[in-house]
Design a protein around this motif. Structure first.
Motif, PDB file in Angstrom:
ATOM      1  N   MET A   1       0.832  -1.199   0.000  1.00 24.00           N
ATOM      2  CA  MET A   1       0.000   0.000   0.000  1.00 24.00           C
ATOM      3  C   MET A   1       0.868   1.252   0.000  1.00 24.00           C
TER       4      MET A   1
ATOM      5  N   LEU B   1       1.706   1.883  -3.644  1.00 17.68           N
ATOM      6  CA  LEU B   1       0.528   2.254  -4.417  1.00 17.68           C
ATOM      7  C   LEU B   1       0.033   3.654  -4.060  1.00 17.68           C
ATOM      8  N   SER B   2       0.244   4.059  -2.811  1.00 14.48           N
ATOM      9  CA  SER B   2      -0.194   5.397  -2.407  1.00 14.48           C
ATOM     10  C   SER B   2       0.642   6.486  -3.067  1.00 14.48           C
TER      11      SER B   2
ATOM     12  N   THR C   1       0.141   8.780  -7.518  1.00 12.13           N
ATOM     13  CA  THR C   1      -0.811   9.883  -7.454  1.00 12.13           C
ATOM     14  C   THR C   1      -1.286  10.271  -8.858  1.00 12.13           C
TER      15      THR C   1
ATOM     16  N   PRO D   1      -6.823  -4.626  -3.555  1.00  9.77           N
ATOM     17  CA  PRO D   1      -8.033  -3.793  -3.482  1.00  9.77           C
ATOM     18  C   PRO D   1      -7.853  -2.345  -3.943  1.00  9.77           C
ATOM     19  N   TYR D   2      -6.720  -1.737  -3.643  1.00  7.84           N
ATOM     20  CA  TYR D   2      -6.523  -0.321  -3.942  1.00  7.84           C
ATOM     21  C   TYR D   2      -6.486  -0.042  -5.443  1.00  7.84           C
TER      22      TYR D   2
ATOM     23  N   SER E   1      -8.618  -0.601  -7.748  1.00  9.97           N
ATOM     24  CA  SER E   1      -9.869  -0.049  -8.283  1.00  9.97           C
ATOM     25  C   SER E   1      -9.890   1.472  -8.172  1.00  9.97           C
ATOM     26  N   THR E   2      -9.328   2.002  -7.100  1.00  5.73           N
ATOM     27  CA  THR E   2      -9.250   3.457  -6.938  1.00  5.73           C
ATOM     28  C   THR E   2      -8.318   4.070  -7.969  1.00  5.73           C
ATOM     29  N   LEU E   3      -7.176   3.424  -8.181  1.00  2.00           N
ATOM     30  CA  LEU E   3      -6.223   3.912  -9.181  1.00  2.00           C
ATOM     31  C   LEU E   3      -6.829   3.909 -10.577  1.00  2.00           C
TER      32      LEU E   3
END
Length: 294
Positions: free
Chosen positions: A153, A156-157, A160, A189-190, A192-194
């Motif tokens: 994470m 992935l964070s 941006t 999971p993250y 999908s946001t990206l």
């Protein structure tokens, strides 16, 4: 370690097949290469003149448009260079697709240190391989496989919206390299946001080329086994072996990378900008080797 450092296998008909797309022949491409090199010789602010193979690839990446290639070459010289990050695999699959596209695989190597990666270093790594490809490959489009197994994470964070815009700009404005497919496997999971953010930044046509899968099975559905690395059920070299080939190839080009680190555009020698510089036909300082009039 493999003794053979051939990393980019190119079919014998790759060049002719690609040129047909742009209504070009090898003879007309050779003429364009001479025209572009003549222009480079007259641009005293540019630090070097590319050899024929690099100019040829640069033209193909810019749809065999000489004037477009001139602008993109200036931009390419300003991109920062860096060594390959040791924490990830970023390797080309040696065989091309049936459409003459090159497939790259990116995978994280050391799970405990993945969070230390600076995403912008990944772009610099891609630049180094792009430089090698200008000399050894035939380039008309890329397919990228992102294997997220082992990612974190924390990393992935760092992806941006600003970074995603940089990636898009790099491929479109600097490399002039069409992205023909993006496969994201072993997703977390993250993602999908990206993807939601990515969708807002690109045209629907490009987003339609994104494929997402919980595992790696999708690769066998879209690529022949002889293309895929053994790690993914294929018959090609393993990812470790391909990485070693990349390392050897990067070492082979170290003098070239050292030179690129020193090259700078001399702005004081740049020719005056004409009023219509963005026009495809007007506003350019250049050489016209031959004019055919029917």
């Amino acid at each position: 370690m493999p003794k053979d450092t051939e990393l980019f296998s190119v079919q014998s008909n790759a060049l002719s097949s690609i040129l047909k797309v742009y209504d070009k022949t090898e003879e007309s491409l050779a003429e364009d290469v001479l025209n572009l090199k003549d222009w480079m010789k007259g641009q005293h602010h540019l630090p070097e003149i590319l050899n024929d193979k690099r100019v040829q690839n640069f033209l193909i990446l810019n749809k065999c448009n000489v004037e477009k290639a001139k602008k993109k070459y200036r931009q390419l010289l300003q991109f920062p260079k860096s060594e390959v990050d040791k924490l990830i695999y970023h390797v080309p699959l040696p065989k091309m697709t049936k459409d003459m596209y090159r497939v790259f695989l990116q995978k994280y190597r050391i799970k405990d240190k993945v969070g230390q990666i600076d995403p912008y270093d990944l772009l610099k790594m891609a630049y180094n391989l792009h430089e090698i490809r200008l000399k050894e490959d035939v380039m008309c489009g890329d397919v990228i496989i992102f294997d997220l197994k082992g990612t974190s994470m924390r990393l992935l964070s760092k992806l941006t919206p600003a970074f995603l815009v940089t990636v898009i700009t790099l491929y479109k404005k600097i490399f002039s390299l069409p992205l023909k497919g993006l496969y994201i496997i072993n997703i977390v999971p993250y993602v999908s946001t990206l993807l939601s953010v990515f969708k807002t930044l690109v045209k629907p046509k490009l987003f339609a080329r994104v494929h997402v899968c919980n595992d790696a099975n999708i690769l066998k559905e879209h690529f022949p086994l002889e293309m895929l690395a053994r790690d993914y059920g294929g018959t090609e070299k393993s990812v470790d072996e391909l990485h070693e080939l990349c390392e050897l190839k990067l070492q082979e080009y170290q003098d070239r990378f050292d030179l690129l680190d020193k090259l700078r555009v001399n702005e004081s020698l740049r020719p005056a900008i004409l009023e219509n510089e963005d026009d495809e036909f007007l506003g350019y300082h250049g050489n016209f080797r031959k004019l055919n009039i029917d």
